[in-house]
Design an enzyme around this catalytic site. Structure first.
Site, PDB file in Angstrom:
ATOM      1  N   GLU A   1       0.834  -1.200   0.000  1.00 20.79           N
ATOM      2  CA  GLU A   1       0.000   0.000   0.000  1.00 20.79           C
ATOM      3  C   GLU A   1       0.874   1.259   0.000  1.00 20.79           C
ATOM      4  O   GLU A   1       1.825   1.360   0.787  1.00 20.79           O
ATOM      5  CB  GLU A   1      -0.927   0.030   1.223  1.00 20.79           C
ATOM      6  CG  GLU A   1      -2.023  -1.010   1.178  1.00 20.79           C
ATOM      7  CD  GLU A   1      -3.032  -0.830   2.309  1.00 20.79           C
ATOM      8  OE1 GLU A   1      -2.745  -0.024   3.237  1.00 20.79           O
ATOM      9  OE2 GLU A   1      -4.092  -1.474   2.281  1.00 20.79           O
TER      10      GLU A   1
ATOM     11  N   HIS B   1     -16.857  33.816  -4.094  1.00 23.28           N
ATOM     12  CA  HIS B   1     -15.542  33.888  -4.736  1.00 23.28           C
ATOM     13  C   HIS B   1     -14.927  32.497  -4.836  1.00 23.28           C
ATOM     14  O   HIS B   1     -15.066  31.678  -3.915  1.00 23.28           O
ATOM     15  CB  HIS B   1     -14.604  34.803  -3.949  1.00 23.28           C
ATOM     16  CG  HIS B   1     -15.012  36.247  -3.994  1.00 23.28           C
ATOM     17  ND1 HIS B   1     -14.629  37.159  -3.039  1.00 23.28           N
ATOM     18  CD2 HIS B   1     -15.784  36.931  -4.870  1.00 23.28           C
ATOM     19  CE1 HIS B   1     -15.134  38.342  -3.341  1.00 23.28           C
ATOM     20  NE2 HIS B   1     -15.838  38.218  -4.447  1.00 23.28           N
TER      21      HIS B   1
END
Length: 1092
Positions: free
Chosen positions: A118, A751
């Site tokens: 992993e 924004h």
């Protein structure tokens, strides 16, 4: 916003389709989505591997750390997956503070592997470049990857190589896996760049002897790049954050936003809440939400949203009715409040947008009163006084309590009133009307020769400009400290005549010697001149097709103001930076992809160019220069004293809030020295610190105001600058977005950059850090003006600022169009029209909207009735008109009109010329007998003359009876066109007196000669008189007037135009050459001799 999260399913779909790597990526396209509506039989048919393999199942709803939350089922067969889902699908669960329903799940093949197989990989964007993080121990227990992971930054425009990855990231990876991982990470990075990702995380990334497996994935893409990536993305669905439902109203507003040049946003937080907002402006919308939450309204705040960018009346109406519909669905025991707020607009016509809101309020007045809704309004900007008046009037006429306030009232004061924390004034003070600023009210009509142009406390400098210093290639060039002066000259990209005129008017009231705009660039026309006003006189400014000509002919220009669209802003900006004379560029466009913005920033740093924007209104230097629409119209320029410099410099992200700062600063200090709105994107071209340092080094600036925002870490650089002593002037700072920490789920504000990705980016954390560093930080935006006033008063008391006497600015004549908008003048119209109005949101024919025309299926006859007769005619009348057009459409090529059209077409003329040639032959002898027939028959009928008397009189007078006679057709060879119309009229018209009279005349004329029949012109003429007189829509005088003014001939003209066009197209299609009439068809009759 730009960076939007996508589902894991979408992210893996992109990766499976488009990754290019030599590493063997396994399980491509092997994932299946499951919802409550899933048909399992069909699902297994589409994904047969579900029946044969061990599986993993997990929710796909932007939930982090699903493994630790027990939300991942592993190593299950299909029956096990279904059992696992029974207790989870459509169940409510809590993740952090967010509570939501698990609706969408993802099933994938289970990959058996060892822990050492992993890995963790993540790519994310920053201003400087893209960071690649890698850790050799991935999985659920990966921990603090920021502290543990190897990292590599790929600078803008650089490429990532496998060698770099191997050397810098894979130091702890076994040698046998380095090649596979290096190839995969490079391929992943290229995918990340090509598909405009902004964030891409895989954990765990499993590498076995079979290849690479992507187990869990989280990603965000730059939604503004849709126009670039549409072909690869397809139609991307952006799921809402977990804990917040996706409402159809949000999708509706998002669709309106996508189709509009304006900005329309809506997020539902609590549809049962009693506090609703309808706020203009991305920054202002955040400030209002902050104030509501500060005053204890967070649990009752129903929505977040904003409208800005000058939406049309119809768009505002659609937005407002959506809000009103939502808030009037469930009653609240305390009633509800609607806050219609906003800062001072720069260019939006407030009255025009309020008309849309007023329409919506009128439509919903019943439900609004039933739900006990009280409305509070505060707004400023162009024509705001008229907007407030209209809003107040609708309150009186509907009985809905509506309280209106203008710029004299602090922006967020209405929140305290709405929530019961402040009293509502009976008669709020009202600022002077726009006209009072622009019309000279003094006895002295002379324009002052000069006004004060230096700061109150600044000695005049011999040179206003601090030029950018040249540097060696490859290094960042030093940027100018002073961006604008009284001598600054700019080029404007785009045909923005209103913005340019606003700049020239500002220049004039600032007593500049010359206009600040030297030229315009507009690629879609040839070079020409554009007319503008300079005070009282007209001047011409050159417009160039390309930037090179503008730069060559105007070497004095050092500023570009770009109104280019989001699609062309990147190319035009990069082109402009090739010219060393340009020191400052303002980019107005919103929605430029972040990857392009970062390339612009890199190039600007190399060239020493200051970028203001993107997604900005610009900036202003009072007494010197303003960018585009900054500061609004002249009434606000004069009210906020922007025609002369003060002592306070500010920087904000929001354009609307920068104008609000102009207002606050003018009311609490001697005014602004300079102000810049850096723009709302995640990567503004210049930062807060860039401008704060300029202000620190500018003698005329005595104090600095910063309006920060949630998202990013730029404000921490100001903290560092204060602590290190680089910034010594007083800094008043407030970061908006404090409400975000109070919401259970993530809210993306107006924004693009207003989103905190970590705790340090929250507004609360930044405000605390600024306060700790020594900046002046108010407790809320409500108190910002008071803190600015306190600091200013201290500077005046210490002698740092010496206030100067005010000098009146020159008077600027008001534009005619704006004076008319304000209702100050009236002027006789050049001409009148009563049939059509195209000015509104919808085309109107004689009072009927075009949508109603189609809804009612009125057809061509109905439209003709509206436009010609201003009546909605009965259905049979509309059918009759259409039949007339059909039977008059054509009568072969031999008639004079068609002949002329054909000759003209064969001479190579265009369609319009050929059609006109044919139409000019229409008259009493050809086709124009409708009016004449109607007049002759109706006159004799009305006078009581018998048909025989009428025939005899016409013969005695030597006149032809119009509408009688045909060259070919006769009583024995009837014209079927006449028969069809006659049968219809007899069957449907309520009365046919004149037609019957004409048919009696026909019996007399055909008894003398069989071809003296009632022809198609005559029948249409007399039948139309019967129609006008008996359909019930006209008085007798009106019916006679339409005949008199030639309306009936219009039927033939309109119908026959179809035939003429057909002949034109036929000749072109047949490619017929120039027509020359044959000699043998001409009888040459010449005199045999001439005698003197």
């Amino acid at each position: 916003m730009s960076a939007k999260a996508i589902s894991e399913h979408t992210g893996k779909e992109f990766l499976s389709k488009y990754i290019c790597t030599s590493a063997a990526v396994q399980n491509r396209f092997r994932y299946a989505s499951v919802t409550a509506e899933t048909d399992w039989a069909r699902l297994t048919q589409e994904h047969p591997w579900l029946l044969t393999e061990k599986l993993v199942v997990k929710p796909d709803q932007l939930i982090k750390r699903r493994g630790k939350l027990g939300l991942v089922g592993i190593d299950l067969d299909l029956q096990g997956v279904q059992e696992w889902l029974k207790s989870r699908l459509m169940s409510e669960t809590t993740v952090g503070r967010a509570k939501g329903v698990l609706k969408n799940f993802l099933i994938e093949p289970f990959v058996a592997h060892k822990q050492e197989e992993e890995f963790y990989v993540c790519i994310y964007a920053t201003r400087e470049g893209d960071h690649v993080l890698f850790h050799h121990e991935g999985g659920v227990e990966v921990g603090d990857v920021d502290a543990k992971a190897q990292r590599l930054m790929v600078a803008i425009d650089d490429k990532l190589s496998e060698d770099q990855v191997t050397r810098q990231l894979l130091t702890h990876v076994p040698n046998e896996r380095k090649g596979i991982l290096a190839s995969f990470i490079v391929g992943l990075f290229n995918l990340y760049e090509d598909l405009y990702f902004t964030y891409l995380e895989i954990n765990p990334l499993v590498v076995t002897q079979d290849g690479v497996y992507i187990l869990d994935m989280a990603a965000k893409i730059d939604a503004t790049a849709d126009y670039i990536c549409k072909a690869k993305w397809g139609d991307v669905e952006f799921p809402p954050p977990f804990g917040r439902e996706a409402y159809p109203e949000e999708a509706y507003i998002a669709d309106l936003d996508a189709k509009s040049g304006a900005s329309l946003k809506l997020t539902l937080l609590n549809p049962r809440g009693r506090i609703w907002t309808m706020v203009a402006g991305g920054g202002a919308s955040v400030v209002y939400s902050d104030t509501i939450c500060d005053l204890g309204g967070v649990d009752e705040l129903a929505n977040y949203g904003e409208y800005s960018g000058a939406p049309s009346e119809q768009q505002t109406y659609d937005y407002a009715k959506t809000i009103l519909s939502l808030m009037t669905r469930e009653k609240h025991p305390e009633g509800k409040v609607l806050i219609i707020g906003g800062s001072i607009a720069n260019f939006t016509n407030v009255a025009a947008t309020f008309k849309g809101i007023v329409r919506a309020i009128k439509d919903y007045q019943g439900p609004l009163k039933e739900h006990e809704v009280t409305i509070f309004v505060r707004r400023g900007g162009p024509n705001y006084q008229e907007g407030l008046r209209v809003m107040g009037e609708v309150g009186k006429t509907t009985g809905i309590p509506i309280h209106v306030f203008g710029t004299e009232t602090h922006m967020t004061a209405i929140v305290g009133m709405a929530l019961g924390h402040k009293p509502i004034p009976n008669q709020p003070p009202v600022d002077a009307h726009t006209a009072n600023f622009l019309l000279n009210s003094s006895n002295n009509v002379m324009t002052p020769a000069t006004t004060r142009t230096a700061s109150f406390s600044e000695a005049r400098l011999s040179n206003d400009i601090t030029s950018a210093k040249k540097c060696k290639a490859g290094l960042s060039a030093a940027k100018a400290t002073t961006l604008f002066s009284k001598h600054t000259k700019a080029v404007v990209w785009g045909m923005q005549t209103r913005a340019v005129q606003g700049m020239l008017d500002f220049d004039y009231v600032c007593s500049r010697d010359e206009p600040s705009v030297a030229a315009m660039v507009y690629p879609f026309t040839g070079d020409h001149k554009q007319k503008f006003y300079w005070g009282h006189k007209e001047i011409l400014l050159p417009v160039y097709k390309n930037m090179a000509d503008a730069m060559k002919k105007h070497p004095e220009v050092d500023v570009l103001i770009s109104f280019a669209s989001l699609r062309s802003a990147f190319d035009s900006t990069m082109e402009t930076m090739q010219y060393p004379q340009i020191h400052t560029i303002a980019i107005i466009a919103e929605g430029i992809p972040e990857a392009q913005t970062r390339k612009i920033i890199k190039k600007a740093d190399e060239k020493g160019v200051t970028i203001i924007g993107p997604a900005t209104v610009g900036g202003i230097k009072p007494g010197c220069f303003k960018i585009g629409n900054t500061g609004g119209m002249l009434d606000n320029i004069l009210a906020s004293k922007l025609y002369r410099p003060g002592s306070v410099a500010y920087v904000s992200r929001s354009g609307g809030m920068s104008n609000e700062l102009n207002n606050i600063i003018s009311r609490t200090t001697d005014g602004a020295y300079e102000g810049v709105a850096i723009g709302g994107d995640r990567y503004p071209g210049s930062t807060f610190m860039d401008h704060v340092l300029r202000y620190q080094d500018t003698a005329g600036v005595k104090m600095i105001v910063v309006l920060g925002e949630i998202g990013g870490t730029e404000e921490y650089k100001i903290c560092q600058g204060i602590k290190e002593g680089r910034i010594t002037k007083p800094v008043v700072c407030w970061c908006i977005g404090t409400c975000a920490t109070m919401f259970a789920s993530e809210v993306q504000f107006g924004h693009a950059g207003a989103c905190a990705n970590q705790a340090s980016e929250t507004a609360v954390a930044k405000n605390q850090a600024l306060s700790d560093a020594g900046a002046y930080v108010p407790r809320s935006f409500d108190e910002l003006g008071n803190v600015i006033r306190t600091v200013y008063d201290e500077l005046v008391a210490s002698g740092t600022i010496v206030p100067a006497l005010e000098v009146p600015p020159p008077t600027v004549p008001m534009d005619y169009s704006w004076a008319r908008e304000l209702g100050l003048i009236r002027k006789p119209a050049s001409f009148m029209t009563s049939i059509c109005d195209e000015r509104g949101q919808e085309l109107i024919y004689a009072g009927m909207p075009i949508t109603e025309v189609f809804k009612e299926e009125m057809g061509l006859g109905g439209v003709l009735g509206l436009l010609w007769f201003q009546r909605r005619l009965p259905r049979y009348a509309c059918q009759f008109i259409e039949m007339c057009l059909m039977v008059t459409a054509d009568h072969g090529p031999a008639v004079s009109g068609a002949h002329n059209t054909i000759v003209c077409a064969r001479a190579g003329k265009d369609l319009i010329s050929s059609l006109t040639s044919g139409l000019l032959t229409i008259g009493d002898r050809f086709g124009g007998a409708l009016d004449a027939a109607a007049k002759q028959f109706s006159k004799s009928f009305d006078s009581g003359m018998l048909p025989m008397e009428f025939v005899n009189k016409m013969k005695k007078d030597g006149k032809l009876i119009m509408g009688i006679g045909h060259r070919i057709k006769s009583i024995n060879n009837p014209d079927m066109r006449v028969q069809i119309l006659k049968d219809f009229v007899k069957q449907h018209f309520p009365s046919t007196h004149l037609l019957d009279y004409a048919l009696d005349v026909e019996k007399i004329t055909t008894s003398k000669k069989p071809n003296l029949i009632l022809n198609v012109d005559g029948l249409i003429g007399v039948a139309f008189v019967d129609l006008l007189r008996t359909c019930g829509g006209f008085t007798r005088d009106e019916a006679d007037e339409f005949v008199e003014i030639g309306a009936l001939n219009g039927i033939f003209v309109l119908g026959r135009s179809m035939g003429f066009i057909g002949h034109y197209l036929d000749q072109k299609r047949l490619k017929q050459g120039l027509y020359r009439h044959p000699w043998d068809d001409i009888s040459y009759v010449l005199p045999e001799h001439m005698s003197m």
